[in-house]
Design a protein around this motif. Structure first.
Motif, mmCIF file in Angstrom:
data_model
loop_
_atom_site.group_PDB
_atom_site.id
_atom_site.type_symbol
_atom_site.label_atom_id
_atom_site.label_comp_id
_atom_site.label_asym_id
_atom_site.label_seq_id
_atom_site.Cartn_x
_atom_site.Cartn_y
_atom_site.Cartn_z
ATOM 1 N N PRO A 275 41.882 38.002 29.376
ATOM 2 C CA PRO A 275 42.386 38.332 30.937
ATOM 3 C C PRO A 275 41.629 38.809 31.870
ATOM 4 N N LEU A 276 40.570 39.542 31.516
ATOM 5 C CA LEU A 276 39.698 40.237 32.452
ATOM 6 C C LEU A 276 38.738 38.922 33.186
ATOM 7 N N ALA A 277 38.435 38.005 32.348
ATOM 8 C CA ALA A 277 37.720 36.927 33.024
ATOM 9 C C ALA A 277 38.235 36.239 34.338
ATOM 10 N N ILE A 278 39.503 36.342 34.307
ATOM 11 C CA ILE A 278 40.074 35.785 35.617
ATOM 12 C C ILE A 278 40.088 36.657 36.594
ATOM 13 N N LEU A 279 40.148 37.844 36.272
ATOM 14 C CA LEU A 279 40.427 39.084 37.455
ATOM 15 C C LEU A 279 38.988 39.025 38.298
ATOM 16 N N TRP A 280 38.019 38.958 37.608
ATOM 17 C CA TRP A 280 36.435 39.081 38.533
ATOM 18 C C TRP A 280 36.358 38.091 39.641
ATOM 19 N N PRO A 281 36.382 36.813 39.220
ATOM 20 C CA PRO A 281 36.133 35.935 40.299
ATOM 21 C C PRO A 281 37.427 35.923 41.258
ATOM 22 N N SER A 282 38.616 36.343 40.824
ATOM 23 C CA SER A 282 39.733 36.538 41.760
ATOM 24 C C SER A 282 39.563 37.644 42.791
ATOM 25 N N LEU A 283 38.955 38.760 42.089
ATOM 26 C CA LEU A 283 38.699 40.004 42.985
ATOM 27 C C LEU A 283 37.590 39.585 43.913
ATOM 28 N N ALA A 284 36.647 38.753 43.595
ATOM 29 C CA ALA A 284 35.726 38.444 44.495
ATOM 30 C C ALA A 284 36.188 37.723 45.648
ATOM 31 N N ILE A 285 36.971 36.461 45.473
ATOM 32 C CA ILE A 285 37.301 35.781 46.555
ATOM 33 C C ILE A 285 38.390 36.522 47.472
ATOM 34 N N ALA A 286 39.004 37.473 46.498
ATOM 35 C CA ALA A 286 40.098 38.129 47.580
ATOM 36 C C ALA A 286 39.443 39.231 48.348
ATOM 37 N N THR A 287 38.366 39.992 47.640
ATOM 38 C CA THR A 287 37.724 40.850 48.717
ATOM 39 C C THR A 287 36.755 40.272 49.904
ATOM 40 N N LEU A 288 36.319 39.005 49.632
ATOM 41 C CA LEU A 288 35.403 38.511 50.596
ATOM 42 C C LEU A 288 36.528 37.947 51.699
ATOM 43 N N VAL A 289 37.709 37.591 51.480
ATOM 44 C CA VAL A 289 38.647 36.957 52.241
ATOM 45 C C VAL A 289 39.203 38.226 53.055
ATOM 46 N N ILE A 290 39.527 39.185 52.363
ATOM 47 C CA ILE A 290 39.901 40.342 53.271
ATOM 48 C C ILE A 290 38.896 40.959 54.090
ATOM 49 N N GLY A 291 37.660 41.047 53.647
ATOM 50 C CA GLY A 291 36.725 41.474 54.392
ATOM 51 C C GLY A 291 36.433 40.863 55.854
ATOM 52 N N VAL A 292 36.471 39.517 55.894
ATOM 53 C CA VAL A 292 36.133 38.425 56.866
ATOM 54 C C VAL A 292 37.584 38.450 57.809
ATOM 55 N N ASN A 293 38.374 38.467 57.242
ATOM 56 C CA ASN A 293 39.704 38.820 57.886
ATOM 57 C C ASN A 293 39.792 40.055 58.859
ATOM 58 N N LEU A 294 39.749 41.433 58.024
ATOM 59 C CA LEU A 294 39.616 42.737 58.679
ATOM 60 C C LEU A 294 38.584 42.441 59.648
ATOM 61 N N PHE A 295 37.456 41.938 59.564
ATOM 62 C CA PHE A 295 36.467 41.777 60.502
ATOM 63 C C PHE A 295 36.758 41.191 61.773
#
Lengths: 308, 556
Positions: A275-295
């Protein structure tokens, strides 16, 4: 009275510096924008580092498949025994830093697929929007009706049509992001143009006899750049999602080079056993999208306040 | 030279020793597997005399479970596809629904041995050109009519009618329409083949070959008349299908009453991800054809049992010999040498399969001739490519594009091969599309990975893929365009050879030709799985994913 005029190069230096200082001041006066920028810089840094170094070659099948995180593989391994952290790192490149052209030999240009996709959407949408807004009448009707027709299609259907018709590859994904993003940009730019064209400096340019293209490109668009820039930042977030969605549907960037969406799709098949294998790329997408949106959000708040 | 013993025959000897099968069953089984009669008797003599027989899997499990219980529902996650004329079936999911209601003349079991089913026996002439089929007597359709030769004649007429569009028409190409099918009496049919063929019993178990009632009008959902253990209650495409047990089925259970043991089969139309989640939540009992990832997800669930079976299913890396660089045998051989077969099997199929030798013959085939598994040899591959590159004036790495589809294990095989072939001197670009994107061009791409389905007999796949037609053009499914006169000649010989030992010699030669100059790399043969709750007994994992539920029972 004598007047002395400073040479242009001397005059422009403090001007540019001032403008940069002002821009940074806008960013740093918003806590939201700072947090967003920090996240984006984090991923940019990871991407730049990955150009020169990753813990293991991202495509090398060096380990057993579906291993949990350990000292050797900090995020574990994927279904083909590849180091997940190395692939997450390298996955940043294709989103933000490089685009591979389908040429032989392969040419790589700077700027990631998300960035070029948004540039494409802003260019196409901006040109169509400024024409619709400035020219008005039949041109406005035709352009906006066609774009509205595009907006009426669900985005995923448009992705599927484009990728199925044209095949896979970085440029195709850029095209898909451009086609799906341009109508939204055009609507925004049209609205801004209709407001700007009522201003006196547009009248002045028209009175001078400037061509319509000059008025649109040199008088109108530069004065709309603030909202367009913020919209573009938000669109980078959508583009990252789009790349992820296409990858998840198996229609994204061709394997084996990592992209986060394809990594989620591959890991999804093994969600019960790893299950962790799906978490890492999902987190990467989520954090980068959140970062860009916050900015982008922070920038919008500050620009709006500044304009008031 | 000592005689090769089929691994299944060794397993059978073990079962005989433990009293799981009778001596007679063992001898029949062993000889069908190609063990000579003398050796079979010698093997049987090692077992204790008078070992008790328990031929049915269900009965064997019944002893351990404390007796068969009747009743209960089996819920299966499988696409409920449109079905009209069973002769036109082209997908296994639909065939598995029809198979609950209608039955076949023969049955190829999970052990890859074909036995009579609705037939009592069959007999081939010495030249394998005349086949006499004898029907069992007293079998009744679910409308009360008795099964006779008229029903079989009608079924043949449907398979052989070009208007119906059955895939049986191509398979039975050795029949000159109904001119070759003769009703001898009410329970006997004779097939007069236009050319000899040893595969007739296996062909009669091809999935559209269910026996239809003589009055069948062409829509199975409206007219579900068959001899099978279940009757169709409801069939809603893309939703569900419900089948009820038939009280007067012709087979008898271990308890002396008619089969089936279960009351009801419910098929629920869901995709595989949803089915896996539903099984874990207890909403479904099983799913159709689990993928490797489904197997991984469910295999350690303490409430479930996994039955696996070796097959002749494979993913073939096939090279078009009429296109550069694959027209050069050195390049083809180099590609084959770049397969680290165990690694490819581990990465793409969880290690669940049998390693292969780049030939369309599996160890599960009766006449398979054992050969050493070729080692991964990138240095050898590079040497061959360097020779080729020097001669052609091209640079290494040799750039090639590998096309395939993305729904099963092909992307994993492609990615593994790309990495493994790099030190051998290949630079492989991957062109992986959704399934239809590949099936639209599977015979056209220069280098591709194609799945080839299990076929029970060693002589069934090669005529589809590695020969030319009567005019000398590659047959339609010859995706590699490889036609080798020596191979074709020996294959034709093998198709006429019923004796297993003699055929194994020929198959061995065919394997050697394929390894030496053939157009395919084949790393492994897959296993197939059936995954069920432990409360179900008598479940059979079939290499073709065919369902047989008439003897399955549920612990109440």
């Amino acid at each position: 009275m004598t007047t002395t005029t400073a040479p242009p190069e001397l005059e422009s230096q403090p001007g540019r510096l001032n403008r940069l200082r002002e821009a940074l001041a806008i960013v740093f006066s918003s806590r939201t924008a700072v947090v967003g920028l920090a996240i984006v810089i984090f991923w940019l840094a990871i991407g730049v580092i990955s150009l020169f170094w990753t813990p293991y070659p991202p495509n090398a099948q060096l380990f057993d498949p579906n291993l949990p995180p350990s000292a050797v593989n900090v995020m574990g391994t994927d279904h083909l025994g590849r180091d997940t952290w190395s692939r997450i790192m390298a996955g940043t490149q294709v989103v933000l830093l490089k685009t591979r052209l389908a040429t032989d030999p392969r040419v790589v240009i700077p700027g990631g697929v998300a960035i070029w996709g948004v540039i494409g959407a802003v260019l196409v949408g901006g040109l169509l929007g400024v024409n619709a807004g400035y020219r008005g009448g039949a041109a406005d009707q035709v352009i906006m009706q066609v774009l509205d027709a595009f907006i009426a299609f669900p985005v995923i259907v448009l992705y599927l049509v484009i990728v199925t018709a044209l095949g896979r590859g970085d440029v195709i994904v850029i095209l898909a992001i451009t086609v799906t993003g341009a109508p939204g940009v055009a609507r925004l730019v049209r609205g801004l143009t209709m407001d700007i064209k009522t201003h006196d400096y547009i009248r002045a340019a028209e009175t001078r006899g400037e061509s319509k293209w000059y008025v649109m490109l040199w008088e109108t668009l530069p004065n709309a750049r603030g909202p367009i820039l913020v919209d573009a930042m938000l669109r980078v977030g959508y583009a990252i999602f789009a790349i992820g969605t296409l990858g998840f549907l198996g229609l994204g960037l061709p394997p084996p080079d990592p992209d986060w969406g394809s990594m989620v799709n591959d890991a999804r098949k093994y969600i019960y056993s790893n299950p962790l294998a799906i978490l890492w790329p999902s987190l990467a997408i989520a954090t980068l999208v959140i970062g860009v949106n916050l900015f982008a959000d922070g920038l919008r708040e500050e620009i709006t306040r500044y304009q008031r | 030279m000592s005689e090769r013993i089929h691994p299944l025959a060794l397993q059978a000897a073990d079962k005989l020793e433990r009293g799981r099968i009778s001596r007679r069953d063992f001898l029949r089984y062993a000889t069908l597997l190609g063990v000579s009669v003398g050796t079979a008797y010698a093997m049987a003599a090692c077992a204790p005399a008078g070992a008790p027989a328990a031929s049915e899997a269900a009965a064997g499990e019944a002893g351990a479970a404390g007796g068969i219980t009747r009743g209960g529902t089996l819920r299966k996650g499988v696409l409920v596809q449109p079905v009209d004329h069973p002769a036109r079936l082209s997908w296994l999911e639909g065939a598995n629904a029809v198979r609950l209601v209608n039955e076949y003349l023969t049955e190829t079991g999970p052990d890859n041995i074909t036995r009579p089913y609705l037939l009592e026996s069959w007999e081939a002439s010495d030249d394998v050109q005349t086949w006499t089929l004898k029907l069992r007597q007293g079998i009744k359709f679910n409308n009360g009519d008795e099964l006779t030769a008229d029903d079989v004649m009608y079924s043949f007429s449907q398979w052989l009618d070009p208007e119906v569009g059955s895939s049986m028409l191509g398979l039975l190409s050795y029949l000159d329409g109904m001119n070759s099918v003769e009703k001898v009496d009410d329970y006997t049919i004779r097939l007069n083949l236009t050319s000899p063929n040893i595969g007739v019993p296996e062909h009669l178990f091809h999935y559209p070959a269910v026996i239809l009632h003589r009055d069948f009008q062409g829509d199975w959902v409206k007219q579900p008349i068959g001899t099978g253990a279940f009757t169709l209650e409801e069939y809603i495409e893309s939703e569900r299908a419900i089948f009820k047990a038939r009280p007067d089925y012709w087979r008898m259970g271990e308890d002396g009453k008619p089969l089936p043991y279960l009351d009801e089969i419910v098929m629920v139309s869901v995709d595989k991800d949803a089915a896996v989640a539903a099984i874990q939540a207890g909403q479904l009992d099983t799913l159709f054809k689990p993928r490797p990832s489904d197997f991984l997800a469910l295999k350690d669930n303490p409430d479930l049992q996994v039955k696996s079976v070796a097959t002749a299913n494979c993913f073939v890396v096939r090279m078009r010999v009429d296109q550069e660089p694959w027209d050069d045998n050195r390049v083809r051989t180099a590609m084959k040498m770049c397969q680290d077969r165990q690694k490819i099997l581990d990465l793409s199929y969880n290690g669940e399969g049998i390693l292969s030798i780049d030939a369309p013959f599996s160890p599960v085939h009766p006449a398979y001739a054992e050969r050493p598994i070729p080692a991964y040899d990138p240095e050898g591959a590079r040497a061959l490519l360097e020779e080729y590159a020097a001669e052609k004036g091209v640079d290494l790495p040799l750039k090639v594009t590998l096309a395939t589809k993305n729904d099963l294990s092909e992307p994993e095989i492609a990615q593994a091969l790309k990495e493994l072939a790099a030190p051998g001197g290949f630079e492989i670009a991957l062109d992986i599309t959704e399934p239809n994107g590949y099936w639209d061009r599977w015979t056209e791409v220069p280098l591709g990975i194609t799945i080839w389905a299990h076929r029970p007999l060693d002589t069934m796949t090669p005529p589809l893929a590695y020969i030319a037609d009567a005019d000398g053009a590659p047959v339609p499914w010859n995706e590699t365009r490889w036609v080798d006169p020596e191979f074709s000649e020996k294959l034709a010989q093998a198709e006429l050879t019923l004796d297993i030992e003699a055929r194994r010699q020929i198959i061995g030669d065919l394997e050697d030709i394929m390894q030496e100059r053939g157009p395919i790399g084949n790393s492994y043969w897959t296993n197939e799985w059936e995954i069920f709750p432990k409360s179900f007994h008598g479940v059979i994992a079939h290499p073709s994913n065919f369902d047989f539920f008439y003897a399955v029972w549920k612990q109440q």
